[in-house]
Design an enzyme around this catalytic site. Structure first.
Site, PDB file in Angstrom:
ATOM      1  N   GLY A 214       0.835  -1.401   0.007  1.00 18.58           N
ATOM      2  CA  GLY A 214      -0.315  -0.517  -0.403  1.00 18.58           C
ATOM      3  C   GLY A 214       0.277   1.467  -0.403  1.00 18.58           C
ATOM      4  CB  SER A 215      -0.304   4.838   0.928  1.00 20.87           C
ATOM      5  OG  SER A 215      -0.290   4.710   2.394  1.00 20.87           O
ATOM      6  N   GLY A 219       2.235   2.051   5.161  1.00 27.13           N
ATOM      7  CA  GLY A 219       3.718   0.958   5.294  1.00 27.13           C
ATOM      8  C   GLY A 219       3.912   1.404   7.126  1.00 27.13           C
ATOM      9  CD  GLU A 236       5.203  -6.513  -2.829  1.00 24.17           C
ATOM     10  OE1 GLU A 236       5.057  -5.860  -4.159  1.00 24.17           O
ATOM     11  OE2 GLU A 236       5.194  -7.246  -2.260  1.00 24.17           O
ATOM     12  CB  CYS A 270       3.682   0.283  -6.502  1.00 27.54           C
ATOM     13  SG  CYS A 270       3.652  -1.189  -7.023  1.00 27.54           S
TER      14      CYS A 270
END
Length: 471
Positions: A214-215, A219, A236, A270
């Site tokens: 995610g963002s 994270g 990630e 991403c």
């Protein structure tokens, strides 16, 4: 206590298309203990890798058979055009088959190459226990399969927390794996909209590994919540992935590839190309080629099979993208998006935004520094390879980067100087299952995919055995 209702808002209409009840905090707190019980029984019911591979193979077959239904749901829930959502299911199955195929080699015992008479030494890979996977909405099946399959194949149990934007993914996967023969509670899931409730399970001492996609902010929050105990956290996160176009390439070919890498899935990847550096010598021809390419794209209803670009995920995302564009224009950038009837007649409902070609940008602009996650192509002219690499590395992110050139040898040399977990020459936006997928800098830590993607789901145990004297 009333249960929290989570609504999935269609990015196409901005109306609710599905609702789910969030699991109460006390029930969330029980999941790790259930997972630990299932972990003990899973080791007995499926003690061999072969038995686990058989379950995975059956599950992937079932997933493939349901492609049409799952693809339609993806389009409804996150807005990617129906022409492409089925491809995610196909790619997920192929990626899963690859991971299943290499598991035997990857999870086998390591034996040192210098045996000694009377001794036996080897390293065994043991499952870590209960794995928590928190994953995003933009490629939910692909993101999930990267962690789910290695975790199950290694012998772990798993708890899934999906995005409220795509809540049905976990329900389908649970049903599929149950039908494939996975024992009860080896795979659990919960719906939740409150970060504080997610924090409860992250902090649980019965969670043995955490995967988050995610963002950067999300994270960091997960990492912070887990920081008071010894537990691995794989992250990630975001990207601001650069592309550099050298002067030796054919402009129209490079433009078509780069535009696709920038605006596919409405730029919501991403590893989408989010900033482009073009050598001065080819700058104008490349801009003209980008205009010609963009003029042929169609934005519209994602349920229309001819649509190439759908809406972005939310009103907030749309506003963020527009804010970056407006800021760049005020600072001297030019909007050189070509005439296109679908861009000029966007649907009145939903979060539609035209793919935007920006030129005359500079590196101080937010559009060149901050993650956009939208269909914007900012292009900056550079005088040399050296300058391009300098700008490519001038970022807090380091997920992927691409070099576009006829001279693949020079491309490889330049790629070696770029600070990113994956570097491409003449390609972009392609997580290859046999290569390590990993972020540098603020793009994350840990690895998925390839043989190295299994390592986070095992702990190493060394055996040192000596024959009994006199034998």
């Amino acid at each position: 206590m009333s249960l929290e209702t989570l609504s999935t808002i269609s990015p196409t209409t901005n109306s609710a298309v599905i609702t789910r009840q969030a699991l109460p905090p006390q029930e969330i707190e029980r999941l790790p203990a259930i997972g630990q019980e299932a972990f003990a029984s899973y080791r007995k019911s499926h003690p061999t890798l072969g038995s686990r591979q058989e379950v995975v193979a059956k599950a992937l077959d079932l997933l493939s058979r349901r492609k049409d239904v799952l693809a339609k749901e993806l389009t409804e829930q996150m807005g990617r055009p129906i022409a492409y959502t089925g491809i995610e299911i196909d790619t997920t199955v192929k990626r899963g088959q690859y991971l299943n195929r290499i598991a035997g080699e990857v999870l086998s015992e390591d034996v040192p190459g210098d045996p000694e008479k009377g001794f036996r030494r080897f390293i065994r890979r043991e499952p870590v226990g209960v794995v928590l996977i928190i994953f995003a909405w933009n490629y939910p099946y692909l993101i999930l399969i990267n962690s789910l399959l290695p975790a199950l194949l290694a012998g772990n149990t798993v708890i899934l927390k999906p995005s409220p934007q795509t809540p049905t993914i976990v329900e389908h996967m649970s049903e599929i794996f149950t039908e494939a023969g996975l024992p009860k509670n080896v795979l659990q899931y919960f719906h939740c909209g409150s970060p504080s409730h997610v924090e409860l399970i992250v902090r649980s001492p019965q969670i043995n590994h955490i995967c988050f996609t995610g963002s950067v902010a999300g994270g960091l929050a997960v990492q912070k919540a887990a920081a008071d105990r010894i537990v691995n956290v794989g992250l990630e996160l975001g990207g601001k992935d650069p592309a550099y176009v050298r002067p030796d390439v054919e402009p129209h070919w490079a433009a078509s590839e780069i535009i696709d890498g920038a605006i596919f899935n409405s730029g919501q990847s991403c590893c989408a190309i989010e900033r482009v550096y073009v050598h001065n010598d080819i700058y104008e021809p490349f801009i003209n080629a980008c205009k010609a390419t963009l003029s042929k794209y169609k934005v519209g209803d994602p349920m229309d099979k001819s649509t190439q670009i759908g809406p972005v995920i939310s009103t907030r995302a749309k506003e963020t993208i527009r804010s970056q564009i407006d800021e760049a224009l005020k600072a001297g950038a030019k909007d050189e998006t070509p005439p296109n009837s679908s861009f000029e007649n966007l649907p009145q409902q939903g979060n539609f935004i035209k793919p935007t070609l920006l030129t005359h940008v500079n590196h101080s602009m937010s559009i060149m520094q901050d993650e956009t996650f939208g269909p914007v192509i900012p292009i900056m002219s550079v005088p040399s390879d050296t300058a391009a690499v300098k700008y490519m590395n001038d970022s807090q992110f380091g997920l992927t980067a691409s070099i576009w050139t006829k001279d693949v040898g020079v491309g490889e040399e330049l790629a070696g100087k770029v600070e990113a977990g994956t570097v491409f020459v003449n390609r972009s936006d392609f997580p290859s299952p046999d290569l390590a997928w990993t972020g540098w800098k603020d793009s994350g830590k840990g690895v998925t995919l390839s043989r190295f993607g299994f390592e986070q789901f095992v702990k190493l145990k060394s055996f040192h055995l000596k024959d009994y004297p006199g034998r």
